[in-house]
Enzyme design. Structure first.
Site, PDB file in Angstrom:
ATOM      1  N   ASP A   1      -7.703 -24.456 -39.800  1.00  0.00           N
ATOM      2  CA  ASP A   1      -8.346 -24.889 -38.826  1.00  0.00           C
ATOM      3  C   ASP A   1     -10.077 -24.600 -39.218  1.00  0.00           C
ATOM      4  O   ASP A   1     -10.830 -24.607 -38.151  1.00  0.00           O
ATOM      5  CB  ASP A   1      -8.178 -24.135 -37.523  1.00  0.00           C
ATOM      6  N   SER A   2     -10.345 -24.151 -40.229  1.00  0.00           N
ATOM      7  CA  SER A   2     -11.667 -23.816 -40.795  1.00  0.00           C
ATOM      8  C   SER A   2     -12.432 -25.268 -40.496  1.00  0.00           C
ATOM      9  O   SER A   2     -13.459 -25.424 -40.636  1.00  0.00           O
ATOM     10  CB  SER A   2     -11.766 -23.453 -42.186  1.00  0.00           C
TER      11      SER A   2
ATOM     12  N   LYS B   1       1.144 -22.626 -40.687  1.00  0.00           N
ATOM     13  CA  LYS B   1       0.635 -21.420 -40.976  1.00  0.00           C
ATOM     14  C   LYS B   1       0.345 -20.904 -39.498  1.00  0.00           C
ATOM     15  O   LYS B   1      -0.432 -21.542 -38.626  1.00  0.00           O
ATOM     16  CB  LYS B   1      -0.667 -21.419 -41.830  1.00  0.00           C
TER      17      LYS B   1
ATOM     18  N   GLU C   1      -6.548 -11.940 -45.521  1.00  0.00           N
ATOM     19  CA  GLU C   1      -7.896 -12.314 -45.235  1.00  0.00           C
ATOM     20  C   GLU C   1      -8.695 -11.253 -44.972  1.00  0.00           C
ATOM     21  O   GLU C   1      -8.390 -10.329 -44.190  1.00  0.00           O
ATOM     22  CB  GLU C   1      -8.176 -13.331 -44.128  1.00  0.00           C
TER      23      GLU C   1
ATOM     24  N   ASP D   1      -2.490 -25.375 -40.349  1.00  0.00           N
ATOM     25  CA  ASP D   1      -2.560 -24.347 -39.311  1.00  0.00           C
ATOM     26  C   ASP D   1      -2.263 -25.003 -38.014  1.00  0.00           C
ATOM     27  O   ASP D   1      -2.526 -25.930 -37.336  1.00  0.00           O
ATOM     28  CB  ASP D   1      -4.038 -24.045 -39.450  1.00  0.00           C
TER      29      ASP D   1
END
Ligand code: KIV
Length: 256
Positions: free
Chosen positions: A48-49, A115, A184, A87
């Site tokens: 979703d970046s 994810k 992360e 995502d």
């Protein structure tokens, strides 16, 4: 495994037992997916970046299921050998039922696995998705979808309590059936301790060098395609922005 046999979650788990490092990358479109697949990247994460590097949003919280399905379909169109992980976006997995319905939508769009962000609290969602036979990747440490509640992007695992909670979360996700966990912005010592304690691979981003079983990067950061912001922990290996700027300048100059 033959050259064209698809990468599977089992292959990723076995990579850890073979001590083979996993180099994952994000991809959001057909040409990038093809290029990365041809380059031998085993897992393509439709992250979703894409909210920031493709759609120009300030963070990931505006990304919807429609955005995700659209980009997953574009990546799947490349028919990669790589495993395609998608995502689940912000607030798309509040309950186990909602998580299952949206995981199914991403699989129907072409993903091989989904994810989601969070630890112990997300175990019911992970178990419900796994009960449908859908593979899941966990995501711990700094959780981009919580940026508003957290008031920014903070390194995680600095205190003993935070580090202990991360270890508990990682074990809970492994027991719930995820086949890998992204760590992360986790302090390197904690990332290493978690990696050593799990049988499934950990995939680090901004969590120190070689503290995890593999790494993931946003493709735009790796190749210098989003020049307005590069995370501190990334050393770009290309300058796509400069290539585009130079080509455009030459095109305009020559009056083509
Ligand atoms: O959205 C994304 O690209 C991610 C990676 C940064 C791990 O979740």
């Amino acid at each position: 495994m033959s050259d064209r046999e698809r990468i599977t979650p089992a292959w990723c788990r076995q990579a850890k037992t073979r001590s083979e490092r996993l180099a994952w990358l994000t991809a959001y479109d057909y040409p990038t997916a093809r290029l990365l697949d041809e380059g031998g990247v085993p897992v393509l994460l439709v992250g979703d970046s894409l909210g920031m590097v493709v759609l120009g949003f300030p963070d990931t919280t505006q990304v919807t299921m429609e955005h995700m399905s659209h980009h997953v379909a574009a990546v799947a169109q490349a028919q990669p050998r790589a495993l395609v992980v998608a995502d689940l976006p912000y607030r798309s997995y509040e309950t186990p039922e909602q998580a299952v319905a949206n995981a199914r939508r991403l699989i129907e769009a072409g993903a091989d696995a989904v994810k989601l962000e969070g630890g112990q609290l997300r175990v019911p969602q992970v178990e419900a998705i796994r009960a449908e036979g859908i593979e899941v990747v966990g995501h711990l440490g700094m959780l981009p979808q919580s940026v508003k509640e957290e008031g920014g992007y903070r390194i995680k695992g600095k205190t003993e309590n935070e580090s202990a909670q991360l270890r508990v979360d990682a074990s809970a996700l492994e027991a719930a059936g995820v086949f890998a966990i992204v760590l992360e912005l986790v302090v390197p010592e904690t990332a290493r301790a978690i990696s050593q304690s799990l049988r499934i691979p950990t995939i680090g981003i901004g969590s120190g060098g070689r503290t995890c079983d593999g790494d993931v990067l946003v493709i735009h950061d790796l190749v210098g395609a989003f020049p307005w912001f590069t995370p501190k922990f990334v050393e770009p290996r290309g300058d796509v922005a400069a290539v585009i700027r130079e080509a455009v300048e030459g095109y305009r100059r020559d009056g083509a």
